[in-house]
Design an enzyme around this catalytic site. Sequence first.
Site, mmCIF file in Angstrom:
data_model
loop_
_atom_site.group_PDB
_atom_site.id
_atom_site.type_symbol
_atom_site.label_atom_id
_atom_site.label_comp_id
_atom_site.label_asym_id
_atom_site.label_seq_id
_atom_site.Cartn_x
_atom_site.Cartn_y
_atom_site.Cartn_z
ATOM 1 N N ARG A 90 20.365 47.515 36.861
ATOM 2 C CA ARG A 90 21.556 46.448 37.186
ATOM 3 C C ARG A 90 21.429 45.818 38.508
ATOM 4 O O ARG A 90 21.712 44.672 38.585
ATOM 5 C CB ARG A 90 22.758 47.201 37.019
ATOM 6 C CG ARG A 90 24.242 46.271 37.329
ATOM 7 C CD ARG A 90 25.582 47.023 37.289
ATOM 8 N NE ARG A 90 26.396 46.211 37.600
ATOM 9 C CZ ARG A 90 27.742 46.323 37.458
ATOM 10 N NH1 ARG A 90 28.259 47.604 37.106
ATOM 11 N NH2 ARG A 90 28.586 45.674 37.695
ATOM 12 N N ASN A 144 27.098 45.465 27.285
ATOM 13 C CA ASN A 144 26.828 44.047 27.498
ATOM 14 C C ASN A 144 25.256 43.535 27.325
ATOM 15 O O ASN A 144 24.544 44.793 27.404
ATOM 16 C CB ASN A 144 27.299 43.827 28.845
ATOM 17 C CG ASN A 144 28.976 43.702 29.157
ATOM 18 O OD1 ASN A 144 29.275 42.970 28.310
ATOM 19 N ND2 ASN A 144 29.278 44.333 30.225
ATOM 20 N N CYS A 164 35.549 43.347 24.249
ATOM 21 C CA CYS A 164 35.563 43.509 25.760
ATOM 22 C C CYS A 164 37.069 43.530 26.267
ATOM 23 O O CYS A 164 37.847 43.349 25.472
ATOM 24 C CB CYS A 164 34.968 41.622 26.028
ATOM 25 S SG CYS A 164 34.950 41.313 27.693
ATOM 26 N N HIS A 194 32.590 36.456 27.695
ATOM 27 C CA HIS A 194 32.368 36.424 28.999
ATOM 28 C C HIS A 194 32.470 34.806 29.339
ATOM 29 O O HIS A 194 32.072 34.186 30.614
ATOM 30 C CB HIS A 194 31.266 37.061 29.890
ATOM 31 C CG HIS A 194 31.482 38.351 30.022
ATOM 32 N ND1 HIS A 194 30.519 39.438 30.587
ATOM 33 C CD2 HIS A 194 32.466 39.219 29.782
ATOM 34 C CE1 HIS A 194 30.837 40.547 30.558
ATOM 35 N NE2 HIS A 194 32.192 40.448 30.064
ATOM 36 N N TYR A 241 34.746 35.388 34.706
ATOM 37 C CA TYR A 241 33.322 35.122 34.723
ATOM 38 C C TYR A 241 33.263 33.482 34.712
ATOM 39 O O TYR A 241 32.093 33.057 35.125
ATOM 40 C CB TYR A 241 32.689 35.623 33.354
ATOM 41 C CG TYR A 241 32.703 37.071 33.426
ATOM 42 C CD1 TYR A 241 31.659 37.797 33.857
ATOM 43 C CD2 TYR A 241 33.559 37.779 32.995
ATOM 44 C CE1 TYR A 241 31.610 39.224 34.019
ATOM 45 C CE2 TYR A 241 33.724 39.224 32.771
ATOM 46 C CZ TYR A 241 32.517 39.860 33.533
ATOM 47 O OH TYR A 241 32.708 41.231 33.521
#
Length: 419
Positions: A90, A144, A164, A194, A241
């Site tokens: 990540r 995700n 989500c 998102h 987002y």
Amino acid sequence: MKLAVVGGGSTYTPELIDGFARLRDVLPVTELVLIDPAAERLERVGGLARRIFARQGHPGRITWTGDLDAGADGADAVLLQLRVGGQAARDQDETWPLECGCVGQETTGAGGLAKALRTVPVVLDIAERVRRRSPDAWIVDFTNPVGIVTRALLTQGHKAVGLCNVAIGFQRKFARLLGVAPDQVELDHIGLNHLTWERAVRVAGEDVLPRLLAEHGDAVADDLRMPRSLLDRLGVIPSYYLRYFYRHDAVVRELRSRPSRAAEVAAIERQLLDMYADPSLDEKPELLSKRGGAYYSEAAVALTSSLLRGTGSGDIRIVNTFNHGALPFLPDDAVIEAPAVVSPAGARVVPVRPLEPLYAGLTASVTAYEHLALEAALKGGRDRVFTALLAHPLIGQADHADRLTDALIAHNREHLTWA
């Protein structure tokens, strides 16, 4: 009722366990299996999970294992919350795109594509093994990028629904601001995972969104880290987002000036794991609220209950599932995030009013990118990665797409069998 959690060694799992314990009348779990290859983490998380159940008087049995096949055997539902490559991957997703002046984020843009390429093959392997062991089990995907991963599962014929926490987070936030109970708030929530907008906020059938913006617009804008003036001009509330699209260059400057979110989360996780090892701890610690994923447990309990125990008429839940004509400008097999009727028969999006051109255009563009991203994840190849990046509205320039393709492959070579 047996549930299995793949990625059960996550430091976030105690939030999920707390929800199962508190909401046992909604979802009466008798057996819960945590599945994870990280044995030491699993031992700490599993021990705390048992203590949380015991403190709250939950009679269910909690076990843990590194054996996916054994853990999923006989499960009624399997929740996916895994992170291929961990926080280290990540951290890369959030940093190397910045070198090209593109946003670094783990689900949006080039970082999101990298995560999809690592994740989709692993999730599909897990889902196939679950199908062999428990052919009737539902898969609830919280992994995700949820939209792409859920589309991969559905196109392979798996019984899956994506989840989500953005919608439930808005519902709870708006309820607090309006001084009403959360179950009184109904959202007109539409878009992609998102990439969603709240076009109405209804209480007792009345759209109170104009009043919400007029009276609490500053607080909402601060949470979203977007200008209040933008919300007033749009007349809707975009998900957090959307700041990566609406304020891209400002966000890139911001991200270049501070440590990555992955680095912050990794530090929190180290503290949490130390806390979880304490045999006297029998509730989720306050520090866990800084980990992210607020209200996921409530959303997961509600969705899983609807899938396993729902009535014939079904319950309305905001989920990720096939479009099936709800947004006519998208393919039927696009995965959208919207209110849907959820029952043991599955999820089907309820009829929605047409999406305004300002939002429809971006939705169509990102849907095309997600289609190409899934092709790259399933089939591999540098050209497919390049094409997906070129299609993404946050990238869209050939030289950027070329550089990002090389960087993505270089940083993820160990996870890409074709690289």
